[in-house]
Design a protein around this motif. Sequence first.
Motif, PDB file in Angstrom:
ATOM      1  N   UNK A 379      66.365  38.086  -3.904  1.00 33.36           N
ATOM      2  CA  UNK A 379      65.208  38.612  -3.193  1.00 33.36           C
ATOM      3  C   UNK A 379      64.732  37.622  -2.137  1.00 33.36           C
ATOM      4  N   UNK A 380      64.127  38.140  -1.095  1.00 25.70           N
ATOM      5  CA  UNK A 380      63.546  37.254  -0.087  1.00 25.70           C
ATOM      6  C   UNK A 380      62.272  36.620  -0.615  1.00 25.70           C
ATOM      7  N   UNK A 381      61.778  35.592   0.052  1.00 26.31           N
ATOM      8  CA  UNK A 381      60.526  34.967  -0.378  1.00 26.31           C
ATOM      9  C   UNK A 381      59.372  35.969  -0.375  1.00 26.31           C
ATOM     10  N   UNK A 382      58.396  35.704  -1.184  1.00 22.36           N
ATOM     11  CA  UNK A 382      57.231  36.574  -1.310  1.00 22.36           C
ATOM     12  C   UNK A 382      55.986  35.753  -1.019  1.00 22.36           C
ATOM     13  N   UNK A 383      55.158  36.224  -0.059  1.00 25.53           N
ATOM     14  CA  UNK A 383      53.891  35.558   0.218  1.00 25.53           C
ATOM     15  C   UNK A 383      52.887  35.903  -0.873  1.00 25.53           C
ATOM     16  N   UNK A 417      61.194  26.772   0.621  1.00 22.04           N
ATOM     17  CA  UNK A 417      60.826  27.722   1.668  1.00 22.04           C
ATOM     18  C   UNK A 417      60.508  26.949   2.943  1.00 22.04           C
ATOM     19  N   UNK A 418      60.914  27.519   4.073  1.00 24.91           N
ATOM     20  CA  UNK A 418      60.568  26.989   5.392  1.00 24.91           C
ATOM     21  C   UNK A 418      59.823  28.079   6.152  1.00 24.91           C
ATOM     22  N   UNK A 419      58.825  27.623   6.945  1.00 25.19           N
ATOM     23  CA  UNK A 419      57.945  28.549   7.653  1.00 25.19           C
ATOM     24  C   UNK A 419      58.154  28.416   9.153  1.00 25.19           C
ATOM     25  N   UNK A 420      57.910  29.513   9.856  1.00 30.12           N
ATOM     26  CA  UNK A 420      57.972  29.514  11.326  1.00 30.12           C
ATOM     27  C   UNK A 420      57.115  30.652  11.843  1.00 30.12           C
ATOM     28  N   UNK A 421      56.691  30.509  13.093  1.00 28.31           N
ATOM     29  CA  UNK A 421      55.861  31.532  13.740  1.00 28.31           C
ATOM     30  C   UNK A 421      56.751  32.393  14.615  1.00 28.31           C
ATOM     31  N   UNK A 422      56.551  33.707  14.536  1.00 24.29           N
ATOM     32  CA  UNK A 422      57.263  34.648  15.407  1.00 24.29           C
ATOM     33  C   UNK A 422      56.693  34.491  16.811  1.00 24.29           C
ATOM     34  N   UNK A 457      52.540  36.515  13.521  1.00 23.01           N
ATOM     35  CA  UNK A 457      53.350  36.767  12.335  1.00 23.01           C
ATOM     36  C   UNK A 457      54.063  35.478  11.945  1.00 23.01           C
ATOM     37  N   UNK A 458      54.107  35.228  10.642  1.00 23.94           N
ATOM     38  CA  UNK A 458      54.725  34.017  10.120  1.00 23.94           C
ATOM     39  C   UNK A 458      55.918  34.414   9.271  1.00 23.94           C
ATOM     40  N   UNK A 459      57.042  33.769   9.508  1.00 22.76           N
ATOM     41  CA  UNK A 459      58.264  33.991   8.734  1.00 22.76           C
ATOM     42  C   UNK A 459      58.374  32.923   7.645  1.00 22.76           C
ATOM     43  N   UNK A 460      58.928  33.376   6.509  1.00 19.25           N
ATOM     44  CA  UNK A 460      59.272  32.447   5.434  1.00 19.25           C
ATOM     45  C   UNK A 460      60.719  32.717   5.043  1.00 19.25           C
ATOM     46  N   UNK A 461      61.556  31.681   5.080  1.00 23.34           N
ATOM     47  CA  UNK A 461      62.969  31.842   4.753  1.00 23.34           C
ATOM     48  C   UNK A 461      63.356  30.801   3.718  1.00 23.34           C
ATOM     49  N   UNK A 473      51.533  39.076   8.235  1.00 25.32           N
ATOM     50  CA  UNK A 473      50.627  39.017   9.395  1.00 25.32           C
ATOM     51  C   UNK A 473      49.494  38.022   9.155  1.00 25.32           C
ATOM     52  N   UNK A 474      49.158  37.294  10.209  1.00 27.54           N
ATOM     53  CA  UNK A 474      48.073  36.315  10.154  1.00 27.54           C
ATOM     54  C   UNK A 474      47.125  36.612  11.308  1.00 27.54           C
ATOM     55  N   UNK A 475      45.863  36.865  10.979  1.00 29.29           N
ATOM     56  CA  UNK A 475      44.839  37.141  11.990  1.00 29.29           C
ATOM     57  C   UNK A 475      43.898  35.943  12.071  1.00 29.29           C
TER      58      UNK A 475
END
Length: 792
Positions: A379-383, A417-422, A457-461, A473-475
């Motif tokens: 499964x992919x990461x879950x926020x 997990x690594x994070x990045x911004x779309x 939007x923030x990605x987690x891989x 989504x991040x507001x």
Amino acid sequence: MKEDSCLQAALLCLGMLCYSHALSTGPLNQSRPSLHGHHEKGKEGQVLHRSKRGWVWNQFFVIEEYTGPDPVLVGRLHSDIDSGDGNIKYILSGEGAGIIFVIDDKSGNIHATKTLDREERAQYTLTAQAVDRNTNRPLEPPSEFIVKVQDINDNPPEFLHENYHANVPERSNVGTSVIQVTASDADDPTYGNSAKLVYSILEGQPYFSVEAQTGIIRTALPNMDREAKEEYHVVIQAKDMGGHMGGLSGTTKVTITLTDVNDNPPKFPQSVYQMSVSEAAIPGEEVGRVKAKDPDIGENGLVAYSIIDGDGMDMFEITTDYETQEGVVKLKKTLDYETKKTYSLKVEAANVHIDPKFISNGPFKDTVTVKIAVEDADEPPVFLKPGYIFEVQENAASGTVVGKVHAKDPDAANSAIRYSIDRHTDLERYFVINAEDGNIKTIKALDREEIAWHNISVFAVEVHKQHQEAKVPVSIKVVDVNDNAPKFAAAYEAFVCENARSNQQFITISADDKDDSANGPRFIFSLPPEIIHNPNFTLRDNRDNTASVLVRREGFSRQKQDLYLLPIVISDGGLPPLSSTNTLTIRVCGCDSSGSLLSCNAEAFVLNAGLSTGALIAILACIVILLVIVVLFVTLKRQKKEPLIVFEEEDVRENIITYDDEGGGEEDTEAFDIATLQNPDGINGFIPRKDIKPEYQYMPRPGLRPAPNSVDVDDFINTRIQEADNDPTAPPYDSIQIYGYEGRGSVAGSLSSLESATTDSDLDYDYLQNWGPRFKKLADLYGSKDTFDDDS
């Protein structure tokens, strides 16, 4: 064959016996009664007289289908007046007389000469008469009699249909009517038993029976099961002569089908079903199928499925596929392998339609256990949250932490997990995220008045599985700070009348602030301290975010001062408050007694002493009209088609003729000569122009004189160009000149006839002299080659 012969013989004997009995008992050969009258007394003593007939006989009978060698004796006619001397002649007429029936005119015996068929014709009507043999005089009046064809059993029974089809519900009670078959016999039903039919069953026992007299087929066994045997073939016989020996018979086939009833409950072929589903499956996805078998058909075999128990009732659902009669187990909610790995369901299959007659066979349902195993999926990461909302103040320094997002790997491996911004959601790159911990920071100052909300939007891989990623989504809300001073809501320009009264209000102003409402209103309006005692105007704050400007004194004059600039200070309600100074432009205008504006320009006093505004507009309109007329006149003048050069003489030789209409062709010579292009008269002076008036006489320069006619046209053109360039009397515009020179170096050579006058030509144009007067001009121009050569 032998049986048929015996049957015919027996029938013949029977017929003869009947015939003999008729002769012995009936008045067939009855002697004529006495010719004397018989008296009978009627009512009231009246005597009636009855005439006696010469002969009387009853109807005759003849057996059908007689095949003997001799004609059949039908009967004998005899009259009482017949003494046997042969003087009486018997005559027979009517139906079949002379063809089928013949009579012996002496003895009166009637014979049938042909085989008769009662089914074709049952009786014949004949007329008999006794006449004198010599004179043919009737001795007795004619009399009718009937010959009836005696029936024999010569037709077997026949059914209306060769094959019958019938239906009866399965498990019907004994004696249930299935179908009625009917046979018919062509023999006489009123005579003997030839047409008396009896029905019997030849095939189909012991399941069915038939009523002997009616032909109704009924069930003979109880609880016949369609699922065991659906179709039966029955043979029914119909026999005449009451079913006795010697009777004829016919048969028919009846196909009987048992129709279905709901007498069987559904049954699962196994007690447990094993299924599996991936935890990555989405709700609505099919997990597996179960099927309960019901031997009934149609609506009796319809089965509905439902989940009645189990720990997976909330996670799974079941629907019925009515085309395949299967129960389809589907996923209802998302699964998590790490939370629960197996589920158990209890599924029930029940008939949709239940027949109350067979409710005792129930219950019409069955249950089965379904065990479902959840398969682990990568499964992919879950926020931790489906979305994040953060706040940050505008104008915050670069590097300010906005917030933090967090995701985890739901698998057992629990990868990093690594994070990045779309970057498609943050094109201006206002933010940056820490790839390790998910902290979001600013990298440039934010302006709420420019963008109040940033939606990124923030990605987690997973570190080792880049294809597994999640998105959240991040507001980000930009919190307002008081960084914008209020200002005029519009570009105000006020007007005050010269005759304005003191404390008269002439304009109301309002303010606008780009900041949020918390740092904006309420606005405070005031005059700067240095002009708070302004002698001309004063300001009143209305305490509703507006202010009114009033006149402090009377007697304004445009001639002295027509424009005033009034500075106004506006402060907002922020912490700390901000203020700005805005300048209000006030013009002094002339007004009428009611206060309506008339004019705000100082020049209006000067205009009143001279012409009015309407007069000035009329003068300007006249000037414009005159200019338009002049332009039109000049334009029309230039379009006139007149030559610019006036020749003093015309050399009529080679000429180009210009027509304004279609004229006389070759005979029209009123035109100018093309040879004037060579300007033979230019040596005597300049050529006058009709479009200008020369200021002085131009004398051609030496060396620019035109050459004789034999000079090359190229040189001639160059000479003319130099004259035009150095002619001070030439107009300041170009004129179109047409020349007969086509240039040099052409492979095809010149096609013009204009060169024939100045160049040598190999063509002989003397033949033009013979073409008549219409070609005389051409002959003179081109046929004078020798003359020119001689002159040179």
